[in-house]
Design a protein around this motif. Structure first.
Motif, PDB file in Angstrom:
ATOM      1  N   LEU A  36       0.828  -1.203   0.000  1.00 39.48           N
ATOM      2  CA  LEU A  36       0.000   0.000   0.000  1.00 39.48           C
ATOM      3  C   LEU A  36       0.868   1.261   0.000  1.00 39.48           C
ATOM      4  CD1 LEU A  36      -2.831  -1.054   2.490  1.00 39.48           C
ATOM      5  CD2 LEU A  36      -2.905  -1.034  -0.019  1.00 39.48           C
ATOM      6  N   GLY A  37       1.927   1.218  -0.784  1.00 41.55           N
ATOM      7  CA  GLY A  37       2.798   2.374  -0.956  1.00 41.55           C
ATOM      8  C   GLY A  37       3.890   2.514   0.077  1.00 41.55           C
ATOM      9  N   ARG A  38       3.875   1.683   1.107  1.00 40.75           N
ATOM     10  CA  ARG A  38       4.901   1.767   2.137  1.00 40.75           C
ATOM     11  C   ARG A  38       5.907   0.641   1.939  1.00 40.75           C
ATOM     12  NH1 ARG A  38       3.861   4.959   6.498  1.00 40.75           N
ATOM     13  NH2 ARG A  38       5.301   3.712   7.754  1.00 40.75           N
ATOM     14  N   PHE A  39       7.202   0.969   2.196  1.00 43.36           N
ATOM     15  CA  PHE A  39       8.250  -0.038   2.036  1.00 43.36           C
ATOM     16  C   PHE A  39       8.038  -1.167   3.031  1.00 43.36           C
ATOM     17  CE2 PHE A  39      12.338  -1.683   3.612  1.00 43.36           C
ATOM     18  CZ  PHE A  39      12.794  -2.295   2.446  1.00 43.36           C
ATOM     19  N   TRP A  40       8.156  -2.411   2.536  1.00 45.07           N
ATOM     20  CA  TRP A  40       7.997  -3.571   3.393  1.00 45.07           C
ATOM     21  C   TRP A  40       9.342  -4.260   3.608  1.00 45.07           C
ATOM     22  CZ3 TRP A  40       6.238  -9.015   1.660  1.00 45.07           C
ATOM     23  CH2 TRP A  40       6.117  -9.846   2.788  1.00 45.07           C
ATOM     24  N   LYS A  41       9.920  -4.853   2.567  1.00 44.58           N
ATOM     25  CA  LYS A  41      11.203  -5.522   2.696  1.00 44.58           C
ATOM     26  C   LYS A  41      11.801  -5.749   1.308  1.00 44.58           C
ATOM     27  CE  LYS A  41      10.024  -9.363   4.683  1.00 44.58           C
ATOM     28  NZ  LYS A  41      10.059 -10.759   5.185  1.00 44.58           N
ATOM     29  N   VAL A  42      13.056  -6.196   1.317  1.00 45.20           N
ATOM     30  CA  VAL A  42      13.748  -6.579   0.083  1.00 45.20           C
ATOM     31  C   VAL A  42      13.747  -8.102   0.014  1.00 45.20           C
ATOM     32  CG1 VAL A  42      15.924  -6.506  -1.197  1.00 45.20           C
ATOM     33  CG2 VAL A  42      15.185  -4.508   0.106  1.00 45.20           C
ATOM     34  N   LYS A  43      13.264  -8.642  -1.094  1.00 44.48           N
ATOM     35  CA  LYS A  43      13.155 -10.082  -1.233  1.00 44.48           C
ATOM     36  C   LYS A  43      13.914 -10.557  -2.467  1.00 44.48           C
ATOM     37  CE  LYS A  43       9.546 -12.165   0.151  1.00 44.48           C
ATOM     38  NZ  LYS A  43       8.209 -12.784   0.290  1.00 44.48           N
ATOM     39  N   GLY A  44      14.203 -11.875  -2.469  1.00 41.64           N
ATOM     40  CA  GLY A  44      14.884 -12.499  -3.591  1.00 41.64           C
ATOM     41  C   GLY A  44      16.281 -12.952  -3.191  1.00 41.64           C
ATOM     42  N   PRO A  45      16.901 -13.764  -4.051  1.00 37.78           N
ATOM     43  CA  PRO A  45      16.374 -14.254  -5.342  1.00 37.78           C
ATOM     44  C   PRO A  45      15.460 -15.467  -5.155  1.00 37.78           C
ATOM     45  CG  PRO A  45      18.596 -15.066  -5.002  1.00 37.78           C
ATOM     46  CD  PRO A  45      18.299 -14.175  -3.824  1.00 37.78           C
ATOM     47  N   GLY A  46      14.869 -15.926  -6.269  1.00 37.27           N
ATOM     48  CA  GLY A  46      13.985 -17.073  -6.230  1.00 37.27           C
ATOM     49  C   GLY A  46      12.524 -16.674  -6.434  1.00 37.27           C
ATOM     50  N   LEU A  47      11.644 -17.503  -5.884  1.00 38.80           N
ATOM     51  CA  LEU A  47      10.200 -17.296  -6.037  1.00 38.80           C
ATOM     52  C   LEU A  47       9.697 -16.305  -4.992  1.00 38.80           C
ATOM     53  CD1 LEU A  47       7.616 -18.217  -7.531  1.00 38.80           C
ATOM     54  CD2 LEU A  47       7.328 -19.939  -5.724  1.00 38.80           C
ATOM     55  N   VAL A  48       8.949 -15.310  -5.475  1.00 42.64           N
ATOM     56  CA  VAL A  48       8.388 -14.282  -4.594  1.00 42.64           C
ATOM     57  C   VAL A  48       6.882 -14.218  -4.846  1.00 42.64           C
ATOM     58  CG1 VAL A  48       8.386 -11.842  -3.976  1.00 42.64           C
ATOM     59  CG2 VAL A  48      10.536 -12.964  -4.607  1.00 42.64           C
ATOM     60  N   ILE A  49       6.114 -14.317  -3.775  1.00 41.99           N
ATOM     61  CA  ILE A  49       4.649 -14.236  -3.871  1.00 41.99           C
ATOM     62  C   ILE A  49       4.195 -12.953  -3.176  1.00 41.99           C
ATOM     63  CG2 ILE A  49       2.473 -15.331  -3.253  1.00 41.99           C
ATOM     64  CD1 ILE A  49       3.887 -18.010  -3.300  1.00 41.99           C
ATOM     65  N   MET A  50       3.370 -12.190  -3.872  1.00 37.96           N
ATOM     66  CA  MET A  50       2.865 -10.948  -3.300  1.00 37.96           C
ATOM     67  C   MET A  50       1.361 -10.859  -3.522  1.00 37.96           C
ATOM     68  SD  MET A  50       4.296  -8.246  -6.112  1.00 37.96           S
ATOM     69  CE  MET A  50       3.683  -8.261  -7.792  1.00 37.96           C
ATOM     70  N   ILE A  51       0.718  -9.999  -2.770  1.00 43.87           N
ATOM     71  CA  ILE A  51      -0.737  -9.838  -2.837  1.00 43.87           C
ATOM     72  C   ILE A  51      -1.066  -8.861  -3.961  1.00 43.87           C
ATOM     73  CG2 ILE A  51      -2.798  -9.157  -1.573  1.00 43.87           C
ATOM     74  CD1 ILE A  51      -1.266  -9.748   1.002  1.00 43.87           C
ATOM     75  N   PRO A  52      -1.815  -9.280  -4.975  1.00 45.76           N
ATOM     76  CA  PRO A  52      -2.145  -8.370  -6.079  1.00 45.76           C
ATOM     77  C   PRO A  52      -2.948  -7.167  -5.593  1.00 45.76           C
ATOM     78  CG  PRO A  52      -2.603 -10.657  -6.663  1.00 45.76           C
ATOM     79  CD  PRO A  52      -2.321 -10.651  -5.201  1.00 45.76           C
ATOM     80  N   ALA A  53      -2.692  -6.021  -6.203  1.00 47.87           N
ATOM     81  CA  ALA A  53      -3.373  -4.762  -5.923  1.00 47.87           C
ATOM     82  C   ALA A  53      -3.058  -4.208  -4.544  1.00 47.87           C
ATOM     83  CB  ALA A  53      -4.880  -4.903  -6.087  1.00 47.87           C
ATOM     84  N   VAL A  54      -2.348  -4.954  -3.738  1.00 52.93           N
ATOM     85  CA  VAL A  54      -1.974  -4.486  -2.404  1.00 52.93           C
ATOM     86  C   VAL A  54      -0.467  -4.257  -2.327  1.00 52.93           C
ATOM     87  CG1 VAL A  54      -1.948  -5.021   0.062  1.00 52.93           C
ATOM     88  CG2 VAL A  54      -3.948  -5.618  -1.335  1.00 52.93           C
ATOM     89  N   GLN A  55       0.257  -5.181  -2.914  1.00 55.44           N
ATOM     90  CA  GLN A  55       1.714  -5.088  -2.888  1.00 55.44           C
ATOM     91  C   GLN A  55       2.264  -4.866  -4.300  1.00 55.44           C
ATOM     92  OE1 GLN A  55       2.775  -8.827  -0.976  1.00 55.44           O
ATOM     93  NE2 GLN A  55       3.013  -7.784   1.006  1.00 55.44           N
ATOM     94  N   GLN A  56       3.348  -4.127  -4.362  1.00 58.19           N
ATOM     95  CA  GLN A  56       4.058  -3.890  -5.608  1.00 58.19           C
ATOM     96  C   GLN A  56       5.542  -4.201  -5.389  1.00 58.19           C
ATOM     97  OE1 GLN A  56       2.173  -1.180  -4.256  1.00 58.19           O
ATOM     98  NE2 GLN A  56       0.354  -1.967  -5.311  1.00 58.19           N
ATOM     99  N   MET A  57       6.206  -4.551  -6.459  1.00 56.44           N
ATOM    100  CA  MET A  57       7.631  -4.901  -6.381  1.00 56.44           C
ATOM    101  C   MET A  57       8.403  -4.189  -7.494  1.00 56.44           C
ATOM    102  SD  MET A  57       9.499  -8.633  -6.632  1.00 56.44           S
ATOM    103  CE  MET A  57       9.256  -8.693  -8.412  1.00 56.44           C
ATOM    104  N   VAL A  58       9.576  -3.677  -7.122  1.00 50.53           N
ATOM    105  CA  VAL A  58      10.487  -3.041  -8.083  1.00 50.53           C
ATOM    106  C   VAL A  58      11.748  -3.884  -8.160  1.00 50.53           C
ATOM    107  CG1 VAL A  58      11.769  -0.958  -8.684  1.00 50.53           C
ATOM    108  CG2 VAL A  58       9.562  -0.769  -7.505  1.00 50.53           C
ATOM    109  N   ARG A  59      12.074  -4.324  -9.362  1.00 50.10           N
ATOM    110  CA  ARG A  59      13.273  -5.138  -9.562  1.00 50.10           C
ATOM    111  C   ARG A  59      14.520  -4.255  -9.577  1.00 50.10           C
ATOM    112  NH1 ARG A  59      12.448 -10.363 -12.054  1.00 50.10           N
ATOM    113  NH2 ARG A  59      10.213 -10.779 -12.343  1.00 50.10           N
TER     114      ARG A  59
END
Length: 256
Positions: A36-59
């Motif tokens: 929801l626009g707030r930083f959560w954490k840095v993830k990876g590498p591998g498989l990453v699952i996020m909640i659509p429309a709630v979470q966004q990811m920048v590579r």
């Protein structure tokens, strides 16, 4: 029938949501996650699952980036205009700061490299730019690394590729180099003359202490002249000492 169609639709929707919520990051990638626009954490590498429309990811790519700095017009400390271009090697070490602290870290690093190149080289003279590139590379690298540290970027190396001069300056440098070579040649010649004169003075002092050695040296010189120039007539004076010795010998024989 309607129930079957709705079940298929729900299944398709669930599959679509699942696909949209799954991301795969390569070994050299990291994902900066936002909820929801707030930083959560840095993830990876591998498989990453996020909640659509709630979470966004920048590579973010963690590999070293080779940045070609555009040719810059630099005025050296001795007021010489040159054109300089360089290559900057950097990589992202903190994905969170690289995304949050600066809008585009690649463009920001490129612009900063251009200004830093001009400011650092402008503090040095032309001779230093041409002869001390390794030291200047280190100075530019340290200046860039200090400023990009807050962006989570590490500048590992900077290499100056070319330093271009106009034709008039090239000719002036060539004349200066020629004058320097002539100066060194004259200095070396003068030092040789000085050393030779010192040795001649020592030889003269040694020969002066032994007249017989002087006569032997005189005869040796005549022999060398006769060997190298046989077709010429050589007229040389006879030393007075030899005449005196020859004149005294009969008188001594009569007395005896």
């Amino acid at each position: 029938m309607a129930f079957g169609i709705s079940a298929v639709g729900v299944t398709f929707l669930i599959a679509l949501l699942f696909i949209s919520s799954v991301r795969v990051l390569w070994e050299y990638e990291r994902g900066v996650m936002f909820t929801l626009g707030r930083f959560w954490k840095v993830k990876g590498p591998g498989l990453v699952i996020m909640i659509p429309a709630v979470q966004q990811m920048v590579r973010v790519d963690l590999r070293t980036v080779v940045l070609d700095v555009l040719t810059q017009d630099v005025i050296s400390r001795d007021n010489v205009s040159v054109k300089v271009n360089a290559v900057v090697y950097f990589r992202v070490v903190d994905p969170e700061r690289a995304i949050i602290q600066v809008a585009s870290f690649l463009q920001a690093t490129s612009q900063l490299a251009q200004t830093t190149l001009r400011s650092v080289l402008g503090k040095h003279e032309l001779d230093e730019m041409l002869a001390e590139r390794e030291r200047l590379n280190v100075d530019i690298q340290k200046a860039l690394d200090a400023q990009t540290d807050s962006w989570g970027i590490k500048v590992s190396n900077v290499e100056i590729k070319r330093v271009d001069l106009n034709e008039s300056m090239v000719r002036a440098i060539a004349r200066q180099a020629e004058a320097e070579r002539e100066r060194r040649a004259k200095v070396i010649h003068a030092e040789g003359e000085l050393q030779a004169s010192e040795k001649l003075l020592e030889a003269a002092q040694i020969l002066a202490k032994a007249p017989q050695a002087m006569q032997l040296r005189y005869l040796q010189t005549l022999t060398q002249v006769a060997v190298f120039d046989r077709d010429s007539t050589i007229v040389f004076p006879l030393p007075i000492d030899i005449l005196n010795v020859q004149a005294k010998r009969p008188a001594r024989s009569e007395q005896t």
